[in-house]
Design a protein around this motif. Structure first.
Motif, PDB file in Angstrom:
ATOM      1  N   TRP A 195       0.793  -1.238   0.000  1.00  0.00           N
ATOM      2  CA  TRP A 195       0.000   0.000   0.000  1.00  0.00           C
ATOM      3  C   TRP A 195       0.819   1.279   0.000  1.00  0.00           C
ATOM      4  O   TRP A 195       0.285   2.353  -0.300  1.00  0.00           O
ATOM      5  N   ARG A 198       3.168   2.343  -1.976  1.00  0.00           N
ATOM      6  CA  ARG A 198       3.520   2.861  -3.307  1.00  0.00           C
ATOM      7  C   ARG A 198       4.990   3.253  -3.415  1.00  0.00           C
ATOM      8  O   ARG A 198       5.335   4.196  -4.120  1.00  0.00           O
ATOM      9  N   ASN A 238      -1.878  10.301  -4.585  1.00  0.00           N
ATOM     10  CA  ASN A 238      -1.187   9.209  -5.261  1.00  0.00           C
ATOM     11  C   ASN A 238      -0.207   9.715  -6.313  1.00  0.00           C
ATOM     12  O   ASN A 238       0.904   9.184  -6.455  1.00  0.00           O
ATOM     13  N   ALA A 240       3.871   9.243  -6.371  1.00  0.00           N
ATOM     14  CA  ALA A 240       4.557   8.678  -7.533  1.00  0.00           C
ATOM     15  C   ALA A 240       5.693   9.582  -8.001  1.00  0.00           C
ATOM     16  O   ALA A 240       6.788   9.110  -8.327  1.00  0.00           O
ATOM     17  N   VAL A 245       3.311  -0.214  -9.138  1.00  0.00           N
ATOM     18  CA  VAL A 245       2.114  -0.040  -8.317  1.00  0.00           C
ATOM     19  C   VAL A 245       0.923  -0.614  -9.055  1.00  0.00           C
ATOM     20  O   VAL A 245       0.684  -0.281 -10.221  1.00  0.00           O
ATOM     21  N   SER A 263      -5.608   0.570  -8.838  1.00  0.00           N
ATOM     22  CA  SER A 263      -6.676   0.393  -7.854  1.00  0.00           C
ATOM     23  C   SER A 263      -7.909  -0.180  -8.518  1.00  0.00           C
ATOM     24  O   SER A 263      -8.276   0.210  -9.633  1.00  0.00           O
TER      25      SER A 263
END
Length: 405
Positions: free
Chosen positions: A157, A159, A182, A186, A208, A211
């Motif tokens: 989770w 990332r 997010n 990244a 990743v 989702s």
């Protein structure tokens, strides 16, 4: 998270309370001592909350079972050598866990100032997804959906975000809000990866998973960005350059392999990273590279390399040399290797004895835990995994992996 951290906060609170009461006893007048000693064992003469705080979904039966073992765990902590005195000095209020899930609603303008709270909050965030199989539990007063935690494995989770990277950009991440978080992560992870790659450091590509569901916010529920006042973050505590920890006067240090080439006060280096490092050492035999991986990738990686690691350490430390044990993050593998060296070659006081005390005793789980507590006093960022600790315990007891430490 739902029970482990609450148990630890309670045990720590009880241990701190006991310490503070002892200090009070040693300084109080005789009549005051008598008053304190006459109180019930569960009372709190210093108003230091040491009760067990659990989430609502833990049953009363399970809570009673936990409470029945708190005294035993507190005694074990007191006997482990943990520095309770320092914790008692810096902690002004007792610890208490608070839970926040994806469905928790917090009105920022209604949160009381933390100075007004009578406890130090430990905020527990659920990393679970609301999709999938969940357990529905209910009692006469409450009804809720319980989702098993996913916080044990941050690889699933986080990332690619490391603790150091998070604390270095915490304000930016919080200000970005849920819609941009997010993408912000990244960008940070990729920028950090490129930075480390350009310097020849280990910088694997972070993948990743997409989702399976997106979060839709109703109008007015959560703003796209949060107007948060300036947050002071002690970046020095998470400085990338603060990666070397010396174990008192033991001539033994733990750190990250990326920093090994920058350290000038080290005679020898034991590199446990998968990647080799370029070093300037006057003695070609002062460096040993033993590539090791975590127990999730190889259950016997440490176990098979520990004999060579301890022999190398013994050879160098017996000559009065300083030794740095390093790995990729300086938190897990290098800590476990250092723990094996410390237990094999040093006595209880942390003095090098060439393994004499180790030969005269059989190491138990309790012995290893105490040594780990001692090590963690100096290596404050240590996060040894259970699988690697099991391999250390197996090595110290003849080379086989036993039960959990």
């Amino acid at each position: 998270m739902s029970k482990t951290i609450p148990i630890w906060t309670c045990v720590l609170n009880r241990s701190i309370r006991n310490y503070l009461n002892k200090m009070l006893d040693s300084t109080a007048p005789a009549d005051r001592k008598s008053t304190i000693s006459d109180q019930d064992d569960d009372s709190n003469s210093l108003e230091w909350d040491s009760s067990l705080h659990l989430p609502l979904w833990v049953s009363e039966t399970e809570k009673a079972n936990i409470e029945g073992r708190l005294e035993e765990w507190t005694k074990q902590l007191d006997a482990s050598g943990a520095d309770i005195a320092s914790l008692a000095l810096c902690l002004k209020k007792p610890l208490r866990p608070l839970w926040i899930s994806q469905k928790t609603v917090i009105w920022l303008n209604e949160v009381p100032d933390h100075d007004s709270w009578d406890f130090t909050p430990i905020i527990l965030l659920s990393a679970s997804s609301s999709n999938g199989i969940i357990q529905h539990r209910s009692i006469s007063e409450f009804s809720w959906n319980y989702i098993a935690g996913a916080g044990d494995d941050e690889e699933s989770w986080a990332r690619g975000l490391s603790p150091n990277l998070f604390w270095g950009h915490a304000y930016d991440l919080i200000s970005a809000g849920p819609d941009l978080c997010n993408q912000k992560v990244a960008d940070m992870v990729e920028k950090d990866r490129v930075y480390r790659s350009q310097r020849g450091q280990n910088a694997p590509q972070v993948t990743v998973k997409a989702s399976k569901s997106s979060v839709h916010l109703s109008q007015g529920e959560v703003p796209q960005s949060l107007d948060i006042p300036n947050i002071e973050i002690d970046k020095k505590s998470y400085d990338e350059d603060c990666g070397i920890s010396w174990l008192g006067s033991a001539n033994l240090a733990v750190g990250r392999s990326q920093l090994a080439s920058k350290i000038s006060n080290v005679d020898c280096i034991l590199n446990c990273d998968q990647e080799s490092i370029f070093l300037y050492l006057p003695d070609s035999e002062a460096h040993l590279h033993l590539p090791m991986v975590t127990s999730k990738l190889d259950r016997f990686s440490l176990l098979s390399n520990l004999p060579s690691a301890v022999n190398f350490a013994k050879l160098k430390l017996s000559k009065g040399k300083t030794l740095l044990v390093c790995c990729d993050n300086g938190e897990d593998i290098s800590v476990c290797v250092c723990l094996a060296i410390l237990t094999s070659l040093f006595n209880e006081e942390g003095t090098f004895d060439d393994g004499k005390s180790f030969k005269e005793t059989r190491i138990t789980k309790w012995d290893l835990r105490r040594r780990l507590v001692y090590l963690c006093k100096f290596v404050t960022n240590a996060r040894p995994s259970r699988g690697n600790l099991k391999q250390v315990f197996g090595f110290l007891n003849g080379g086989s992996i036993g039960t959990s430490v």
